[in-house]
Design a protein around this motif. Structure first.
Motif, PDB file in Angstrom:
ATOM      1  N   GLY A   1     -80.944 -28.114 113.266  1.00  0.00           N
ATOM      2  CA  GLY A   1     -81.476 -29.236 112.500  1.00  0.00           C
ATOM      3  C   GLY A   1     -82.995 -29.277 112.462  1.00  0.00           C
ATOM      4  O   GLY A   1     -83.585 -29.722 111.480  1.00  0.00           O
ATOM      5  N   ALA A   2     -83.629 -28.785 113.533  1.00  0.00           N
ATOM      6  CA  ALA A   2     -85.091 -28.830 113.599  1.00  0.00           C
ATOM      7  C   ALA A   2     -85.746 -27.915 112.574  1.00  0.00           C
ATOM      8  O   ALA A   2     -86.941 -28.046 112.298  1.00  0.00           O
ATOM      9  CB  ALA A   2     -85.563 -28.445 114.997  1.00  0.00           C
ATOM     10  N   THR A   3     -84.979 -26.991 112.007  1.00  0.00           N
ATOM     11  CA  THR A   3     -85.552 -26.047 111.048  1.00  0.00           C
ATOM     12  C   THR A   3     -85.250 -26.427 109.604  1.00  0.00           C
ATOM     13  O   THR A   3     -85.600 -25.690 108.683  1.00  0.00           O
ATOM     14  CB  THR A   3     -85.005 -24.627 111.313  1.00  0.00           C
ATOM     15  N   ASN A   4     -84.610 -27.566 109.382  1.00  0.00           N
ATOM     16  CA  ASN A   4     -84.216 -27.930 108.019  1.00  0.00           C
ATOM     17  C   ASN A   4     -85.395 -27.958 107.048  1.00  0.00           C
ATOM     18  O   ASN A   4     -85.280 -27.533 105.894  1.00  0.00           O
ATOM     19  CB  ASN A   4     -83.513 -29.292 108.019  1.00  0.00           C
ATOM     20  N   ALA A   5     -86.531 -28.445 107.516  1.00  0.00           N
ATOM     21  CA  ALA A   5     -87.693 -28.597 106.628  1.00  0.00           C
ATOM     22  C   ALA A   5     -88.243 -27.271 106.138  1.00  0.00           C
ATOM     23  O   ALA A   5     -88.897 -27.217 105.090  1.00  0.00           O
ATOM     24  CB  ALA A   5     -88.787 -29.386 107.341  1.00  0.00           C
ATOM     25  N   GLU A   6     -87.996 -26.195 106.867  1.00  0.00           N
ATOM     26  CA  GLU A   6     -88.563 -24.895 106.487  1.00  0.00           C
ATOM     27  C   GLU A   6     -87.572 -24.016 105.730  1.00  0.00           C
ATOM     28  O   GLU A   6     -87.899 -22.895 105.352  1.00  0.00           O
ATOM     29  CB  GLU A   6     -89.057 -24.141 107.726  1.00  0.00           C
ATOM     30  N   ARG A   7     -86.375 -24.499 105.471  1.00  0.00           N
ATOM     31  CA  ARG A   7     -85.365 -23.676 104.810  1.00  0.00           C
ATOM     32  C   ARG A   7     -85.757 -23.407 103.353  1.00  0.00           C
ATOM     33  O   ARG A   7     -86.251 -24.294 102.655  1.00  0.00           O
ATOM     34  CB  ARG A   7     -83.995 -24.350 104.871  1.00  0.00           C
ATOM     35  N   VAL A   8     -85.527 -22.164 102.932  1.00  0.00           N
ATOM     36  CA  VAL A   8     -85.927 -21.746 101.584  1.00  0.00           C
ATOM     37  C   VAL A   8     -84.756 -21.177 100.789  1.00  0.00           C
ATOM     38  O   VAL A   8     -84.943 -20.627  99.706  1.00  0.00           O
ATOM     39  CB  VAL A   8     -87.069 -20.722 101.642  1.00  0.00           C
ATOM     40  N   GLY A   9     -83.534 -21.279 101.325  1.00  0.00           N
ATOM     41  CA  GLY A   9     -82.378 -20.847 100.555  1.00  0.00           C
ATOM     42  C   GLY A   9     -81.678 -19.608 101.047  1.00  0.00           C
ATOM     43  O   GLY A   9     -80.632 -19.238 100.511  1.00  0.00           O
ATOM     44  N   HIS A  10     -82.221 -18.934 102.069  1.00  0.00           N
ATOM     45  CA  HIS A  10     -81.539 -17.758 102.611  1.00  0.00           C
ATOM     46  C   HIS A  10     -80.435 -18.215 103.552  1.00  0.00           C
ATOM     47  O   HIS A  10     -80.676 -19.029 104.451  1.00  0.00           O
ATOM     48  CB  HIS A  10     -82.532 -16.860 103.354  1.00  0.00           C
ATOM     49  N   PRO A  11     -79.200 -17.708 103.399  1.00  0.00           N
ATOM     50  CA  PRO A  11     -78.077 -18.235 104.190  1.00  0.00           C
ATOM     51  C   PRO A  11     -78.166 -17.955 105.681  1.00  0.00           C
ATOM     52  O   PRO A  11     -77.544 -18.665 106.475  1.00  0.00           O
ATOM     53  CB  PRO A  11     -76.853 -17.539 103.576  1.00  0.00           C
ATOM     54  N   THR A  12     -78.907 -16.931 106.093  1.00  0.00           N
ATOM     55  CA  THR A  12     -79.012 -16.623 107.518  1.00  0.00           C
ATOM     56  C   THR A  12     -80.466 -16.658 107.989  1.00  0.00           C
ATOM     57  O   THR A  12     -80.852 -15.926 108.888  1.00  0.00           O
ATOM     58  CB  THR A  12     -78.389 -15.244 107.836  1.00  0.00           C
ATOM     59  N   GLN A  13     -81.267 -17.530 107.399  1.00  0.00           N
ATOM     60  CA  GLN A  13     -82.677 -17.636 107.738  1.00  0.00           C
ATOM     61  C   GLN A  13     -82.878 -18.023 109.199  1.00  0.00           C
ATOM     62  O   GLN A  13     -82.301 -18.990 109.690  1.00  0.00           O
ATOM     63  CB  GLN A  13     -83.342 -18.675 106.831  1.00  0.00           C
ATOM     64  N   LYS A  14     -83.707 -17.262 109.908  1.00  0.00           N
ATOM     65  CA  LYS A  14     -84.032 -17.560 111.296  1.00  0.00           C
ATOM     66  C   LYS A  14     -85.160 -18.590 111.356  1.00  0.00           C
ATOM     67  O   LYS A  14     -86.050 -18.608 110.497  1.00  0.00           O
ATOM     68  CB  LYS A  14     -84.471 -16.290 112.034  1.00  0.00           C
ATOM     69  N   PRO A  15     -85.175 -19.452 112.370  1.00  0.00           N
ATOM     70  CA  PRO A  15     -86.279 -20.403 112.528  1.00  0.00           C
ATOM     71  C   PRO A  15     -87.602 -19.675 112.782  1.00  0.00           C
ATOM     72  O   PRO A  15     -87.635 -18.660 113.487  1.00  0.00           O
ATOM     73  CB  PRO A  15     -85.865 -21.213 113.759  1.00  0.00           C
ATOM     74  N   LEU A  16     -88.668 -20.205 112.237  1.00  0.00           N
ATOM     75  CA  LEU A  16     -89.979 -19.599 112.457  1.00  0.00           C
ATOM     76  C   LEU A  16     -90.335 -19.618 113.943  1.00  0.00           C
ATOM     77  O   LEU A  16     -90.913 -18.658 114.466  1.00  0.00           O
ATOM     78  CB  LEU A  16     -91.040 -20.338 111.634  1.00  0.00           C
ATOM     79  N   ALA A  17     -89.980 -20.694 114.639  1.00  0.00           N
ATOM     80  CA  ALA A  17     -90.274 -20.767 116.080  1.00  0.00           C
ATOM     81  C   ALA A  17     -89.594 -19.634 116.836  1.00  0.00           C
ATOM     82  O   ALA A  17     -90.142 -19.102 117.816  1.00  0.00           O
ATOM     83  CB  ALA A  17     -89.817 -22.114 116.629  1.00  0.00           C
ATOM     84  N   LEU A  18     -88.411 -19.241 116.398  1.00  0.00           N
ATOM     85  CA  LEU A  18     -87.687 -18.152 117.041  1.00  0.00           C
ATOM     86  C   LEU A  18     -88.395 -16.820 116.832  1.00  0.00           C
ATOM     87  O   LEU A  18     -88.548 -16.027 117.769  1.00  0.00           O
ATOM     88  CB  LEU A  18     -86.263 -18.082 116.494  1.00  0.00           C
ATOM     89  N   MET A  19     -88.846 -16.573 115.612  1.00  0.00           N
ATOM     90  CA  MET A  19     -89.503 -15.289 115.342  1.00  0.00           C
ATOM     91  C   MET A  19     -90.897 -15.237 115.957  1.00  0.00           C
ATOM     92  O   MET A  19     -91.361 -14.168 116.355  1.00  0.00           O
ATOM     93  CB  MET A  19     -89.541 -15.030 113.835  1.00  0.00           C
ATOM     94  N   ARG A  20     -91.568 -16.369 116.064  1.00  0.00           N
ATOM     95  CA  ARG A  20     -92.836 -16.394 116.814  1.00  0.00           C
ATOM     96  C   ARG A  20     -92.578 -15.999 118.266  1.00  0.00           C
ATOM     97  O   ARG A  20     -93.356 -15.271 118.882  1.00  0.00           O
ATOM     98  CB  ARG A  20     -93.444 -17.802 116.780  1.00  0.00           C
ATOM     99  N   TRP A  21     -91.491 -16.510 118.825  1.00  0.00           N
ATOM    100  CA  TRP A  21     -91.116 -16.201 120.199  1.00  0.00           C
ATOM    101  C   TRP A  21     -90.821 -14.719 120.355  1.00  0.00           C
ATOM    102  O   TRP A  21     -91.214 -14.099 121.352  1.00  0.00           O
ATOM    103  CB  TRP A  21     -89.904 -17.043 120.581  1.00  0.00           C
ATOM    104  N   CYS A  22     -90.150 -14.125 119.373  1.00  0.00           N
ATOM    105  CA  CYS A  22     -89.880 -12.690 119.407  1.00  0.00           C
ATOM    106  C   CYS A  22     -91.179 -11.883 119.425  1.00  0.00           C
ATOM    107  O   CYS A  22     -91.295 -10.898 120.163  1.00  0.00           O
ATOM    108  CB  CYS A  22     -89.040 -12.277 118.200  1.00  0.00           C
ATOM    109  N   VAL A  23     -92.129 -12.294 118.604  1.00  0.00           N
ATOM    110  CA  VAL A  23     -93.432 -11.610 118.592  1.00  0.00           C
ATOM    111  C   VAL A  23     -94.088 -11.715 119.962  1.00  0.00           C
ATOM    112  O   VAL A  23     -94.656 -10.750 120.479  1.00  0.00           O
ATOM    113  CB  VAL A  23     -94.330 -12.204 117.492  1.00  0.00           C
ATOM    114  N   GLU A  24     -93.993 -12.879 120.573  1.00  0.00           N
ATOM    115  CA  GLU A  24     -94.540 -13.072 121.923  1.00  0.00           C
ATOM    116  C   GLU A  24     -93.819 -12.182 122.939  1.00  0.00           C
ATOM    117  O   GLU A  24     -94.454 -11.551 123.790  1.00  0.00           O
ATOM    118  CB  GLU A  24     -94.398 -14.538 122.322  1.00  0.00           C
ATOM    119  N   GLN A  25     -92.479 -12.119 122.843  1.00  0.00           N
ATOM    120  CA  GLN A  25     -91.712 -11.283 123.755  1.00  0.00           C
ATOM    121  C   GLN A  25     -92.057  -9.808 123.584  1.00  0.00           C
ATOM    122  O   GLN A  25     -91.940  -9.016 124.527  1.00  0.00           O
ATOM    123  CB  GLN A  25     -90.210 -11.488 123.532  1.00  0.00           C
TER     124      GLN A  25
END
Length: 219
Positions: free
Chosen positions: A125-149
């Motif tokens: 639910g926290a990512t609803n505002a950033e959704r752009v229509g892709h059915p399996t869109q990952k949250p931006l916070a998650l991918m930022r975390w991946c870059v950090e990892q």
């Protein structure tokens, strides 16, 4: 094939295996290939209300994933549990505290890092505002975390770019980005998102780590 250059990002519309021979090595491959579970073929009630139609691109897993991941020193593959990849203890997990009963409570990413597994909790639910229509869109916070990892690498590639979330995360840390997507509508969305991120400029300072600190495996 179409190629768009946006700042330090180079985006390709086309098949990743056809484009692969022309690419140079990168510091990290962070990608989210099809899982082969036909999720996009069965839009949820909310996706249907938003106009999402059934799609077939994730009816099967991607071929030659090993050739693709081998282009990066650090390798993070979401849905890696659906692929025949070398054993690892460096799994990443996205825990979804608000996942409905019809969805998994977490997703896994395989990495070539010989280190402790890590988990991030991000609600759907926290990512609803950033959704752009892709059915399996990952949250931006998650991918930022991946870059950090991955040690905030200087260059990142995503061969299944989708709507460009990995690219946005790369731009935010000032990393060079290579993205490939074969679906035109998602490619255009990715271009717009990455262009907007480039206009905002780097938001986070890089904190690169040496390979030995990341526990990289040879496989």
């Amino acid at each position: 094939m179409r190629v768009e250059t946006i700042g330090d990002a180079t985006l390709y519309l086309g098949d990743c295996m056809e484009i692969l021979p022309s690419l140079e090595r990168v510091a990290a491959v962070i990608t989210d290939p099809p899982y082969g579970i036909s999720f996009a073929a069965q839009p949820t009630k909310w996706q249907r209300r938003a106009g999402q139609k059934p799609e077939a691109w994730d009816d099967a897993i991607a071929l030659d994933i090993n050739a693709l991941r081998a282009l990066g020193d650090v390798q993070i593959v979401w849905g890696g549990n659906y692929y025949d990849l070398p054993p690892t203890r460096g799994w990443l997990s996205w825990f979804k505290p608000d996942a409905p009963p019809s969805m998994a409570n977490f997703e896994l990413a395989w990495t070539n890092q010989d280190r402790n597994a890590r988990q991030l909790s991000v609600s759907i639910g926290a990512t609803n505002a950033e959704r752009v229509g892709h059915p399996t869109q990952k949250p931006l916070a998650l991918m930022r975390w991946c870059v950090e990892q991955a040690g905030s690498p200087s260059s990142i590639a995503d061969f299944f770019m989708g709507s460009g979330t990995t690219g946005v995360a790369a731009v935010e840390v000032g990393a060079r980005f290579i993205g490939i997507e074969r679906e035109l509508k998602y490619f255009d969305i990715a271009c717009r998102r990455i262009e907007q991120a480039a206009k905002q400029g780097q938001l986070f300072a890089p904190a690169s780590k040496a390979p030995e600190q990341l526990g990289l495996e040879a496989a």
